[in-house]
Design a protein around this motif. Structure first.
Motif, PDB file in Angstrom:
ATOM      1  N   ASP A   1       7.513   7.902   2.973  1.00 38.92           N
ATOM      2  CA  ASP A   1       7.985   9.011   2.153  1.00 38.92           C
ATOM      3  C   ASP A   1       7.087   9.189   0.928  1.00 38.92           C
ATOM      4  N   GLN A   2       7.333  10.243   0.193  1.00 37.56           N
ATOM      5  CA  GLN A   2       6.430  10.609  -0.901  1.00 37.56           C
ATOM      6  C   GLN A   2       6.456   9.618  -2.062  1.00 37.56           C
ATOM      7  N   THR A   3       7.491   8.801  -2.132  1.00 37.77           N
ATOM      8  CA  THR A   3       7.502   7.761  -3.169  1.00 37.77           C
ATOM      9  C   THR A   3       6.658   6.558  -2.775  1.00 37.77           C
TER      10      THR A   3
ATOM     11  N   SER B   1       1.818   9.058   8.740  1.00 36.16           N
ATOM     12  CA  SER B   1       2.749   8.881   9.851  1.00 36.16           C
ATOM     13  C   SER B   1       2.274   7.786  10.792  1.00 36.16           C
ATOM     14  N   PHE B   2       3.210   7.278  11.589  1.00 32.79           N
ATOM     15  CA  PHE B   2       2.932   6.209  12.545  1.00 32.79           C
ATOM     16  C   PHE B   2       3.699   6.493  13.836  1.00 32.79           C
ATOM     17  N   GLY B   3       3.023   6.372  14.959  1.00 38.55           N
ATOM     18  CA  GLY B   3       3.715   6.442  16.226  1.00 38.55           C
ATOM     19  C   GLY B   3       4.449   5.139  16.477  1.00 38.55           C
TER      20      GLY B   3
ATOM     21  N   GLU C   1      10.557   6.939   6.768  1.00 39.90           N
ATOM     22  CA  GLU C   1      11.579   7.876   7.196  1.00 39.90           C
ATOM     23  C   GLU C   1      11.253   8.336   8.610  1.00 39.90           C
ATOM     24  N   VAL C   2      12.281   8.587   9.412  1.00 41.72           N
ATOM     25  CA  VAL C   2      12.064   9.037  10.777  1.00 41.72           C
ATOM     26  C   VAL C   2      11.661  10.504  10.735  1.00 41.72           C
TER      27      VAL C   2
ATOM     28  N   LEU D   1       0.800  -1.235   0.000  1.00 36.66           N
ATOM     29  CA  LEU D   1       0.000   0.000   0.000  1.00 36.66           C
ATOM     30  C   LEU D   1       0.828   1.279   0.000  1.00 36.66           C
ATOM     31  N   GLY D   2       2.152   1.146  -0.126  1.00 35.52           N
ATOM     32  CA  GLY D   2       3.014   2.305   0.065  1.00 35.52           C
ATOM     33  C   GLY D   2       2.590   3.570  -0.661  1.00 35.52           C
ATOM     34  N   PRO D   3       2.417   3.550  -1.993  1.00 31.94           N
ATOM     35  CA  PRO D   3       2.023   4.773  -2.697  1.00 31.94           C
ATOM     36  C   PRO D   3       0.680   5.333  -2.235  1.00 31.94           C
TER      37      PRO D   3
END
Length: 404
Positions: free
Chosen positions: A384-386, A283-285, A391-392, A275-277
């Motif tokens: 990230d946007q890709t 964000s995730f805690g 990313e932290v 599901l990345g894109p």
């Protein structure tokens, strides 16, 4: 952040870990003289048998599919290093079917019929067993609810995370008004949402209605319209990643401006692949050190997963880490219980640990007081946007707004 409540896939993220004991004992690993003969359940001269209960089927199973691999990795590492006081660790596991009734059956079978010393758990359905386990003084580590703080036999590094921390993160992202997306309508989840709403108000964030969503029956486009009508510019998902992806896609298609979105589950490399894109920017805690930090404690975890759970192609999975930490915590209790461990010594010794950091994987906590003190600080990562990597975003943000 509090990994809020139970959803169709399990939106309570929960957690546990290893400790630095006040006694100054070394970490797990026995060596030395031959173990003593003991009479405790599950304890023989060369082995300690524990039980593992998790949701391998039913509503909680998808998120928890990697949990057993985390258990295997931590036990494998302990046994490679000599076990605990010279005893190897063995386990039997049971599936609770994502049901409190089945959980009670599973724990009873392991404790009464299989005579395990104690339990590691990775389930949101332990409520069916809590009273019985407490009455028998069975040591348990795993996902623990704040309402169970008065049970001394239950252990977790985190009973609750201050939801203000999530509010601070959303504020830093530019959010002004937050809506909540919930998969299903479980009472525990809805109660958690209300805690978040109250906490967000305390830090100055406005909140909108809670939206219950089911992919099989509800329209993402209608949810997007509701978000627009509410004037919400941020979304918190007490939902499955799939549900959140559907709703965010519909919001983008309808030009609904969402400046920040936060999900309580989904910090998992497999989610990126699937599901990345669709979840780019979400964000995730994270209540342990993010995988992306890549330092020595993270590398030790990865190495253990590679050696002892090789079927798990992707070690960087949230619930694999949680189960690894829950197991690590249990092993610490066994170490503190001594050469001839008893359940009472396990419970009493572990409660005296004041700086428990899971070998550097979590922020130090006091196991004597953490049941009533919400975790104040945690990390945040985002896709990230890709859509190809995490990313932290913030390595350590606290409920008071401080960051480091």
């Amino acid at each position: 952040m509090r990994l809020g409540g139970l959803t169709r896939r399990l939106s309570v993220a929960a957690v546990a870990a290893l400790a630095v004991a006040v006694t100054g004992c070394s970490s797990t690993g026995g060596g030395g003289d031959s173990p003593a003969a003991c009479n405790s359940p599950g304890v023989t001269p060369d082995q300690v048998k524990i039980g593992f209960v998790y949701s391998d089927s039913g509503t909680g199973s998808s998120s928890l599919s990697s949990a057993r691999a985390g258990l295997d990795a931590r036990i494998g590492l302990a046994n490679q290093e000599g076990g605990v006081h010279g005893r190897r660790i063995a386990y039997e596991w049971r599936d609770d079917g994502s049901s409190a009734t089945e959980d009670a059956r599973a724990t009873t079978e392991l404790v009464r019929d299989r005579s395990v010393f104690g339990l590691v758990t990775a389930t949101a359905f332990l409520s069916g067993s809590v009273e019985s386990l407490a009455a028998q003084k069975i040591p348990v580590s795993g996902l623990i609810q704040p309402a169970w703080a008065n049970y001394p036999n239950l252990f977790s590094f985190m009973y609750e995370v201050a939801p203000e921390t999530a509010g601070r993160y959303l504020q830093l992202s530019g959010a002004k008004k937050v809506a909540f997306l919930v998969t299903g309508s479980g009472a525990f989840t809805l109660q958690a949402v209300e805690r978040y709403k109250a906490a967000f108000g305390r830090v100055g964030l406005a909140t909108a209605d809670t939206i219950s969503f089911a992919r099989s029956t509800d329209s993402p486009a209608q949810v997007a319209q509701r978000l627009s009508g509410m004037g919400a510019d941020a979304l918190v998902g007490f939902s499955t990643p799939e549900d959140l992806a559907d709703v965010l896609g519909a919001a983008r298609a309808a030009n609904v401006r969402i400046v920040s979105s936060l999900s309580l589950t989904g910090y998992d490399r497999n989610v990126l692949h699937q599901l990345g894109p669709s979840l780019a920017g979400v964000s995730f805690g994270v209540n342990f050190k993010p995988f992306e930090v890549g330092d020595a404690p993270i590398q030790r975890y990865r190495d253990a997963m590679t050696r002892f759970a090789p079927e798990t192609v992707v070690p960087e999975q949230q619930f694999a880490m949680y189960a690894y930490l829950y197991t690590d915590l249990f092993l610490r209790g066994l170490e503190l219980a001594g050469d001839c461990p008893t359940r009472e010594a396990f419970i009493g010794g572990l409660r005296k640990v004041t700086s428990y950091d899971a070998g550097g994987l979590i922020e130090p906590v006091n196991l004597g007081t953490n049941a009533t003190q919400p975790l104040q600080c945690n990390a945040f990562v985002r896709i990230d946007q890709t859509g190809n990597a995490f990313e932290v975003a913030n390595r350590r943000l606290c409920a008071d707004g401080s960051s480091s």
